[in-house]
Design a protein around this motif. Structure first.
Motif, PDB file in Angstrom:
ATOM      1  N   ILE A   1       0.183   4.468   2.106  1.00 29.73           N
ATOM      2  CA  ILE A   1       0.552   4.638   3.517  1.00 29.73           C
ATOM      3  C   ILE A   1       1.934   5.269   3.579  1.00 29.73           C
TER       4      ILE A   1
ATOM      5  N   CYS B   1      -1.440  -9.654   9.932  1.00 27.36           N
ATOM      6  CA  CYS B   1      -1.613  -8.280   9.485  1.00 27.36           C
ATOM      7  C   CYS B   1      -1.919  -7.387  10.681  1.00 27.36           C
TER       8      CYS B   1
ATOM      9  N   ASP C   1       0.857  -1.186   0.000  1.00 21.89           N
ATOM     10  CA  ASP C   1       0.000   0.000   0.000  1.00 21.89           C
ATOM     11  C   ASP C   1       0.889   1.231   0.000  1.00 21.89           C
TER      12      ASP C   1
ATOM     13  N   THR D   1      -2.415  -3.149   4.416  1.00 21.19           N
ATOM     14  CA  THR D   1      -3.505  -3.585   5.286  1.00 21.19           C
ATOM     15  C   THR D   1      -4.484  -4.381   4.442  1.00 21.19           C
TER      16      THR D   1
ATOM     17  N   VAL E   1       4.407  -3.016   3.701  1.00 25.34           N
ATOM     18  CA  VAL E   1       3.463  -2.038   4.246  1.00 25.34           C
ATOM     19  C   VAL E   1       2.133  -2.233   3.532  1.00 25.34           C
TER      20      VAL E   1
ATOM     21  N   THR F   1      -2.081  -2.974  11.819  1.00 31.06           N
ATOM     22  CA  THR F   1      -2.739  -1.805  11.236  1.00 31.06           C
ATOM     23  C   THR F   1      -2.007  -1.283  10.009  1.00 31.06           C
ATOM     24  N   ARG F   2      -0.714  -1.627   9.855  1.00 28.33           N
ATOM     25  CA  ARG F   2       0.045  -1.118   8.718  1.00 28.33           C
ATOM     26  C   ARG F   2       0.973  -2.141   8.067  1.00 28.33           C
TER      27      ARG F   2
ATOM     28  N   LEU G   1       4.803   5.538   5.131  1.00 32.51           N
ATOM     29  CA  LEU G   1       5.636   4.906   6.146  1.00 32.51           C
ATOM     30  C   LEU G   1       6.985   4.571   5.519  1.00 32.51           C
TER      31      LEU G   1
END
Length: 436
Positions: A278, A358, A275, A300, A298, A360-361, A280
């Motif tokens: 996100i 999995c 993803d 979800t 990364v 939250t991220r 990060l």
């Protein structure tokens, strides 16, 4: 068909605006409605909410659609609904409804988003949007791959080389169709991902021994296609066939520590389903331990899905459409829904199974080394090696099978010299053989 009521009320609001005629401010309001809540502009109504009518309803309608189609990017003409409202004195108000758009942000064509291009509705005013508000719209409604990349000085040497070796066309003529660039020639985030200047990385680390001592590993850079190519080569070197010995004493060299298809599909999954939306700063990672490989990216799960759904035959979801389509062209992916199934199929005969987790991220796939469920012969041979000497009665108590089944296994092991028989009658015992 006209209406005889006056539905606009007495005051302007977030969703209502009065205009006596077409103007520049009407253009801003149309864009603001499409970007915010939707709303209606009543042409032929003065600032006090009194209906005064328009001189030419048809002209207002044509002007509105022309602006929506040619003056706004992207085209928002599909969001427009225009209808006449008849006044008691015979005049007509033009009610121009603007729906909330799916392709926000809408902006004046050829204007910079942050310099008079994008407007939003705040109360009864149409105001220029702040950068954070614009990015919020883009993040929510424009897929990450399709957004215009911040970096436009891109080259594609590695992507072109890899596509050519796989007989996949790759030239500027393909850029719009593949999603690498938009119709104005601007590179997208997907284009940046494929480029030699790609800023996403894959990190591979190796850990040694039972205490998982870090031993280092490369951080791969460049086109995401080259990173996938390089990562797979490294993983294949760590997954070479190992020599194994069967209960009949023969050696085999065709057993990989991990199912090659599972390794390939786990790596591909972590790339294709990352993803990128996100924010990060964490690379996609592969950690190689003595007894397992851990793939981490990364991501979800899509709303409403659970880890258990991944284990269902045919399960499929697509997070990055353009990347998935290119991987399919390169034959790096099979048909939709086969990736996770292939991972689990590689462990059909293994005692240990892969697992997914999995947070939250972070999405993680763990592949244990293959460990087939031991056969009865293997169990018996292992027990005799462990204890040094066991009687048939002791063995039967440990393997819990009928005596006739155990006797057959013991005979096969003796014949292959995996174990030796000593003594006779009640004194019979079995010890490790020369091929054990």
């Amino acid at each position: 068909m006209t209406e005889t009521t006056q539905p606009w009320g007495r005051h302007e609001s977030e969703r209502v605006e009065f205009k006596q005629a077409w103007s520049d401010t009407a253009q801003k309001t149309m864009i603001a409605f499409a970007n915010t809540y939707g709303g209606t502009i009543y042409f032929g109504v003065d600032n006090d909410g009194k209906g005064v009518g328009v001189e030419d309803f048809d002209r207002i309608e044509r002007t509105v659609f022309t602006f929506a189609r040619n003056g706004v990017e992207p085209d928002m003409s599909s969001l427009i609904r225009v209808k006449p409202i008849a006044l008691p004195d015979g005049k007509t108000v033009a009610a121009v409804q603007v729906l909330l758009g799916d392709d926000r942000p809408y902006a004046f064509k050829n204007k910079n988003w942050t310099n008079g291009g994008v407007f939003i509705r705040v109360g009864s005013s149409s105001l220029q949007a702040e950068r954070s508000e614009i990015m919020g719209m883009a993040k929510d409604l424009i897929p990450w791959e399709e957004r215009i990349a911040r970096f436009q000085d891109l080259t594609f040497e590695e992507a072109r080389r890899i596509c050519q070796t796989r007989a996949v066309p790759f030239s500027e003529a393909n850029f719009v169709g593949y999603g690498i660039a938009d119709t104005y020639g601007r590179f997208t985030n997907f284009g940046l991902l494929l480029s030699d200047q790609n800023r996403e990385h894959i990190k591979i680390s190796e850990f040694l021994g039972e205490d998982d001592r870090y031993s280092g590993g490369p951080e791969l850079k460049g086109s995401i296609l080259k990173q996938r190519e390089d990562a797979l080569k490294i993983l294949e070197q760590n997954n070479l066939p190992r020599s194994t010995k069967t209960t009949d004493g023969e050696e085999r060299i065709d057993v990989n520590p991990w199912p090659p298809v599972a390794v390939r599909e786990a790596l591909t999954n972590c790339i294709v389903h990352r993803d990128f939306n996100i924010d990060l700063p964490s690379p996609t990672t592969v950690n190689i331990f003595a007894d397992r490989m851990v793939f981490q990216t990364v991501a979800t799960l899509p709303a409403g899905l659970t880890i258990e759904d991944l284990y269902q035959d045919g399960f499929s979801f697509c997070r990055n459409r353009f990347l998935s389509e290119l991987f399919l062209r390169l034959r790096w992916m099979e048909k939709a829904g086969s990736g996770f199934a292939d991972i689990f199929a590689g462990y059909e005969e293994s005692f240990l199974k892969p697992s997914c987790a999995c947070s939250t991220r972070i999405f993680k796939i763990t592949l244990p080394k293959l460990q087939k469920s031991p056969t009865l012969n293997e169990k018996v041979a292992a027990l005799i090696r462990e204890y040094g000497s066991l009687s048939p009665k002791e063995l039967q108590g440990k393997v819990n099978v009928p005596r006739s089944t155990l006797n057959k296994a013991l005979k096969e092991l003796v014949d292959s010299k995996m174990i030796l028989r000593t003594g006779a009658g009640r004194s019979t015992c079995y010890i490790p053989g020369k091929n054990s």
